[in-house]
Motif scaffolding. Sequence first.
Motif, PDB file in Angstrom:
ATOM      1  N   ARG A  68       2.621  -0.257  -1.797  1.00 28.49           N
ATOM      2  CA  ARG A  68       1.625  -1.213  -2.308  1.00 28.49           C
ATOM      3  C   ARG A  68       0.975  -1.990  -1.161  1.00 28.49           C
ATOM      4  NH1 ARG A  68       5.770  -2.517  -6.597  1.00 28.49           N
ATOM      5  NH2 ARG A  68       5.095  -1.334  -8.405  1.00 28.49           N
ATOM      6  N   LEU A  69       1.775  -2.400  -0.180  1.00 32.08           N
ATOM      7  CA  LEU A  69       1.232  -3.109   0.980  1.00 32.08           C
ATOM      8  C   LEU A  69       0.275  -2.214   1.762  1.00 32.08           C
ATOM      9  CD1 LEU A  69       1.202  -5.616   2.808  1.00 32.08           C
ATOM     10  CD2 LEU A  69       3.175  -4.641   4.000  1.00 32.08           C
ATOM     11  N   GLY A  70       0.666  -0.971   1.958  1.00 30.09           N
ATOM     12  CA  GLY A  70      -0.201  -0.029   2.674  1.00 30.09           C
ATOM     13  C   GLY A  70      -1.517   0.196   1.954  1.00 30.09           C
ATOM     14  N   LEU A  71      -1.464   0.347   0.639  1.00 30.41           N
ATOM     15  CA  LEU A  71      -2.692   0.528  -0.140  1.00 30.41           C
ATOM     16  C   LEU A  71      -3.579  -0.712  -0.058  1.00 30.41           C
ATOM     17  CD1 LEU A  71      -1.342   2.360  -3.314  1.00 30.41           C
ATOM     18  CD2 LEU A  71      -2.747   3.324  -1.484  1.00 30.41           C
ATOM     19  N   ALA A  72      -2.969  -1.882  -0.128  1.00 28.14           N
ATOM     20  CA  ALA A  72      -3.744  -3.122  -0.024  1.00 28.14           C
ATOM     21  C   ALA A  72      -4.401  -3.229   1.351  1.00 28.14           C
ATOM     22  CB  ALA A  72      -2.849  -4.334  -0.278  1.00 28.14           C
ATOM     23  N   GLU A  73      -3.672  -2.863   2.398  1.00 23.96           N
ATOM     24  CA  GLU A  73      -4.242  -2.911   3.749  1.00 23.96           C
ATOM     25  C   GLU A  73      -5.365  -1.894   3.897  1.00 23.96           C
ATOM     26  OE1 GLU A  73      -0.965  -2.471   6.437  1.00 23.96           O
ATOM     27  OE2 GLU A  73      -0.270  -4.521   6.100  1.00 23.96           O
ATOM     28  N   GLN A  74      -5.185  -0.709   3.316  1.00 25.64           N
ATOM     29  CA  GLN A  74      -6.224   0.313   3.372  1.00 25.64           C
ATOM     30  C   GLN A  74      -7.494  -0.175   2.683  1.00 25.64           C
ATOM     31  OE1 GLN A  74      -5.049   4.022   1.631  1.00 25.64           O
ATOM     32  NE2 GLN A  74      -7.009   4.990   1.964  1.00 25.64           N
ATOM     33  N   MET A  75      -7.344  -0.796   1.540  1.00 27.22           N
ATOM     34  CA  MET A  75      -8.502  -1.310   0.817  1.00 27.22           C
ATOM     35  C   MET A  75      -9.161  -2.460   1.580  1.00 27.22           C
ATOM     36  SD  MET A  75      -6.965  -0.925  -3.018  1.00 27.22           S
ATOM     37  CE  MET A  75      -8.438  -1.212  -3.972  1.00 27.22           C
ATOM     38  N   ALA A  76      -8.358  -3.280   2.256  1.00 28.84           N
ATOM     39  CA  ALA A  76      -8.912  -4.374   3.058  1.00 28.84           C
ATOM     40  C   ALA A  76      -9.719  -3.828   4.229  1.00 28.84           C
ATOM     41  CB  ALA A  76      -7.795  -5.283   3.546  1.00 28.84           C
ATOM     42  N   VAL A  77      -9.222  -2.760   4.851  1.00 29.07           N
ATOM     43  CA  VAL A  77      -9.965  -2.143   5.951  1.00 29.07           C
ATOM     44  C   VAL A  77     -11.293  -1.597   5.438  1.00 29.07           C
ATOM     45  CG1 VAL A  77      -9.983  -0.194   7.559  1.00 29.07           C
ATOM     46  CG2 VAL A  77      -7.973  -1.647   7.407  1.00 29.07           C
ATOM     47  N   ALA A  78     -11.277  -0.944   4.287  1.00 28.99           N
ATOM     48  CA  ALA A  78     -12.506  -0.412   3.715  1.00 28.99           C
ATOM     49  C   ALA A  78     -13.498  -1.543   3.442  1.00 28.99           C
ATOM     50  CB  ALA A  78     -12.211   0.365   2.436  1.00 28.99           C
TER      51      ALA A  78
END
Length: 104
Positions: A68-78
Amino acid sequence: MAVFGMTSVVGIESSAAAVNAIAGQIGAVHEAVNAVASAILPPTQDSASALATVRQITNVNDFSAMLRLGLAEQMAVADTVRGAAATMAASDGVNAALATSIPS
């Protein structure tokens, strides 16, 4: 000659939207898999099985939290890339207007 950097703001926007959509799909699949993984527990007939159960639950929860943290970080980068593309496009527009306003 290779092209580096941003070539299309629309392309950046669509890429960021695709990243967020894929992250959403991964998140949805993860929630289903997490529910199944959480339901798989060894029998608790003895202390070793009870320890295995605790470890299983801990491992599933730890993995889930990291994903979940990785997905949130990925979305933040996008989202950051999307914002940078918009800022760069605005800057390019201002620079183009300034360049054309210089008398010949």
